[in-house]
Design a protein around this motif. Structure first.
Motif, PDB file in Angstrom:
ATOM      1  N   SER A   1      -3.738 -32.014  16.747  1.00  8.24           N
ATOM      2  CA  SER A   1      -3.956 -33.469  16.778  1.00  8.24           C
ATOM      3  C   SER A   1      -2.855 -34.164  17.572  1.00  8.24           C
ATOM      4  O   SER A   1      -3.127 -35.066  18.383  1.00  8.24           O
ATOM      5  CB  SER A   1      -3.999 -34.022  15.350  1.00  8.24           C
ATOM      6  N   ALA A   2      -1.608 -33.754  17.358  1.00  5.32           N
ATOM      7  CA  ALA A   2      -0.488 -34.367  18.071  1.00  5.32           C
ATOM      8  C   ALA A   2      -0.587 -34.120  19.574  1.00  5.32           C
ATOM      9  O   ALA A   2      -0.322 -35.022  20.389  1.00  5.32           O
ATOM     10  CB  ALA A   2       0.828 -33.816  17.530  1.00  5.32           C
ATOM     11  N   MET A   3      -0.993 -32.932  19.969  1.00  2.00           N
ATOM     12  CA  MET A   3      -1.111 -32.609  21.392  1.00  2.00           C
ATOM     13  C   MET A   3      -2.225 -33.417  22.040  1.00  2.00           C
ATOM     14  O   MET A   3      -2.102 -33.871  23.185  1.00  2.00           O
ATOM     15  CB  MET A   3      -1.345 -31.100  21.555  1.00  2.00           C
ATOM     16  N   GLY A   4      -3.322 -33.630  21.318  1.00  2.00           N
ATOM     17  CA  GLY A   4      -4.395 -34.467  21.850  1.00  2.00           C
ATOM     18  C   GLY A   4      -3.947 -35.904  22.069  1.00  2.00           C
ATOM     19  O   GLY A   4      -4.320 -36.544  23.065  1.00  2.00           O
ATOM     20  N   LEU A   5      -3.128 -36.428  21.168  1.00  2.00           N
ATOM     21  CA  LEU A   5      -2.649 -37.814  21.298  1.00  2.00           C
ATOM     22  C   LEU A   5      -1.761 -38.006  22.524  1.00  2.00           C
ATOM     23  O   LEU A   5      -1.782 -39.071  23.145  1.00  2.00           O
ATOM     24  CB  LEU A   5      -1.893 -38.212  20.029  1.00  2.00           C
ATOM     25  N   THR A   6      -0.986 -36.987  22.905  1.00  2.00           N
ATOM     26  CA  THR A   6      -0.158 -37.126  24.112  1.00  2.00           C
ATOM     27  C   THR A   6      -1.025 -37.273  25.363  1.00  2.00           C
ATOM     28  O   THR A   6      -0.708 -38.052  26.264  1.00  2.00           O
ATOM     29  CB  THR A   6       0.793 -35.931  24.281  1.00  2.00           C
ATOM     30  N   GLY A   7      -2.136 -36.536  25.407  1.00  2.00           N
ATOM     31  CA  GLY A   7      -3.053 -36.671  26.547  1.00  2.00           C
ATOM     32  C   GLY A   7      -3.682 -38.052  26.603  1.00  2.00           C
ATOM     33  O   GLY A   7      -3.801 -38.649  27.684  1.00  2.00           O
ATOM     34  N   LEU A   8      -4.086 -38.572  25.450  1.00  2.00           N
ATOM     35  CA  LEU A   8      -4.696 -39.904  25.416  1.00  2.00           C
ATOM     36  C   LEU A   8      -3.694 -40.988  25.817  1.00  2.00           C
ATOM     37  O   LEU A   8      -4.051 -41.942  26.516  1.00  2.00           O
ATOM     38  CB  LEU A   8      -5.244 -40.183  24.020  1.00  2.00           C
ATOM     39  N   ALA A   9      -2.438 -40.845  25.405  1.00  2.00           N
ATOM     40  CA  ALA A   9      -1.417 -41.824  25.772  1.00  2.00           C
ATOM     41  C   ALA A   9      -1.176 -41.827  27.271  1.00  2.00           C
ATOM     42  O   ALA A   9      -1.080 -42.902  27.905  1.00  2.00           O
ATOM     43  CB  ALA A   9      -0.114 -41.522  25.031  1.00  2.00           C
ATOM     44  N   LEU A  10      -1.096 -40.646  27.873  1.00  2.00           N
ATOM     45  CA  LEU A  10      -0.880 -40.566  29.319  1.00  2.00           C
ATOM     46  C   LEU A  10      -2.089 -41.102  30.076  1.00  2.00           C
ATOM     47  O   LEU A  10      -1.943 -41.741  31.131  1.00  2.00           O
ATOM     48  CB  LEU A  10      -0.595 -39.112  29.714  1.00  2.00           C
ATOM     49  N   ALA A  11      -3.288 -40.885  29.532  1.00  2.00           N
ATOM     50  CA  ALA A  11      -4.494 -41.432  30.159  1.00  2.00           C
ATOM     51  C   ALA A  11      -4.452 -42.952  30.152  1.00  2.00           C
ATOM     52  O   ALA A  11      -4.768 -43.603  31.161  1.00  2.00           O
ATOM     53  CB  ALA A  11      -5.735 -40.938  29.411  1.00  2.00           C
ATOM     54  N   GLY A  12      -4.056 -43.556  29.020  1.00  2.00           N
ATOM     55  CA  GLY A  12      -3.985 -45.011  28.942  1.00  2.00           C
ATOM     56  C   GLY A  12      -3.009 -45.597  29.941  1.00  2.00           C
ATOM     57  O   GLY A  12      -3.303 -46.599  30.611  1.00  2.00           O
TER      58      GLY A  12
END
Length: 427
Positions: free
Chosen positions: A81-92
């Protein structure tokens, strides 16, 4: 070749990882190209890679202690879950047009922190899903899974970057983590070969280090992959430099080179899955050929020859990874597998923060060919040194028989003691 897939829990795991790994490779390509676009520097790409793996170098052993102390399935739900959130943050940040190079550095560092615990837990969890009988096959199929995603991810990332920009690749990676999370939730706990978590206590990290230090079949494969991981696997630096400086390509060219290397890696992983056993001589031989092929590729005069050489480089690189990984997992005490695998991953991936900036500086200062050549020379030299050390410890000597009609070069035993016999059988 696919015997582990008969196990339901492992099928779920493999399917989730296939989706997530594809997203991970999309992000890797997009991240490297974004940093190169923002800075124009191979050294900056090296810094990004270093920050992603720096936590593994500094904290990797503690990640193994955590993996041994806690239920691994529950732990993986948190880390994925934490690794997925880093991708979403960089996408934003990227899609909003506010991304700066320090944002990429920060997300790489946060991803690395999650990986500190995720890697040993995920490696050790494979044994809990399939048991010792199918462990070697499952490790090989995990690598094949990763490399299959590497075939798809770079190609898709190249199209996305060229068409709409890096941000969409980051978004795809963030969403891809929903697949492994769902797979973990759907698993049948009763079918797992769960290892009893190690109770909290003093000296557990030292116990893991002593376990490795006293077992040559653990120590020397880890030493070898440490050298190769630190100096021989810096492909983001070398390939971006070759595309930009030597062959004057674009993001699509970079994606193509990664895809060709992935094709070789996939072949190497599938060949490993067919083998019933893995010998240490296979590990050393693959490492030597890997280094020699890097040296050859560094001198390749034309693009097509350089591109073709990446296929066997990928194949032998994956042979090193699978053989070392399965050898170390099978030789380790199950109660210490998390700590042993954290040390393995620490030297394999954690050495990158030491090697990547150095290799990036050599590549910037002396050119892409010199940087690639240096990595190949160190890899080949490490393979020769470790091979000679294993032969000496195992009580083996090199026998050369050049009689007509039956030329033969082989290692033979020299009246070994009991412990030497055990290692000689593995070599």
């Amino acid at each position: 070749m696919f015997s582990s897939l008969r196990i339901r829990n492992y099928r779920l795991f493999a399917g989730g990882q296939m989706v997530s790994n594809t997203g991970t490779w999309m992000q890797r390509i997009a991240q490297d190209w974004l940093v190169l676009t923002l800075t124009g520097s191979s050294a900056a790409v090296g810094i990004t890679t270093a920050l992603q793996f720096l936590p593994m170098l500094l904290l990797g052993l503690y990640g193994g202690v955590i993996a041994d102390r806690l239920p691994k399935r529950r732990l993986l739900l948190v880390t994925q879950s934490a690794m997925g959130l880093t991708g979403l943050a960089l996408a934003g940040l990227t899609l909003s047009g506010h991304v700066q190079v320090w944002h990429v550095y920060l997300m790489a560092l946060l991803l690395g922190l999650a990986t500190v615990v995720d890697n040993p837990a995920r490696q050790a969890f494979v044994a809990e899903m399939v048991g010792p009988r199918d462990l070697r096959n499952a490790v090989s199929l995990n690598s094949a899974n990763f490399q299959s995603a590497r075939l798809i991810g770079p190609a898709v990332a190249g199209v996305l970057i060229s068409a709409v920009g890096s941000g969409w690749a980051f978004l795809a990676n963030g969403l891809s983590f929903l697949a492994p999370i769902a797979a973990l939730l759907l698993m049948r706990r009763d079918d797992l070969h769960e290892v009893e978590p190690t109770p909290r206590g003093k000296g557990q990290l030292r116990d893991g280090l002593r376990h490795v230090a006293g077992r040559p079949e653990l120590l020397w494969p880890i030493v070898l992959v440490g050298f190769i991981g630190t100096f021989g696997f810096n492909f983001p630096i070398w390939l971006t430099a070759f595309v930009d400086e030597v062959f004057h390509g674009d993001a699509g060219t970079y994606g193509l080179l990664n895809t060709l290397m992935a094709a070789g890696s996939l072949a190497g992983a599938l060949l490993a899955a067919r083998r019933g056993t893995s010998r240490l001589r296979l590990l050393v031989g693959a490492a030597l050929l890997f280094g020699l092929l890097e040296i050859t590729a560094a001198a390749a005069p034309v693009f097509w020859l350089f591109a073709l050489l990446l296929v066997p480089i990928g194949m032998f690189g994956m042979t090193i990874n699978v053989t070392a990984n399965s050898t170390v997992q099978l030789a380790a005490d199950p109660a210490m597998r998390g700590r042993v695998m954290s040390l393995y991953m620490m030297v394999f991936m954690g050495g990158t923060p030491l090697g990547a900036p150095l290799v990036g500086w050599i590549t910037d200062a002396y050119g892409a060919r010199t940087g690639f050549l240096a990595g190949g020379l160190i890899s080949a030299g490490a393979a020769l040194a470790v091979g000679l050390m294993l032969a000496r410890i195992g009580g083996l000597r090199l026998k050369v028989d050049l009689r007509r009609g039956r030329p033969r070069v082989a290692f033979v035993e020299r009246a070994p003691r009991k412990k030497q016999k055990q290692l000689a059988a593995m070599v």
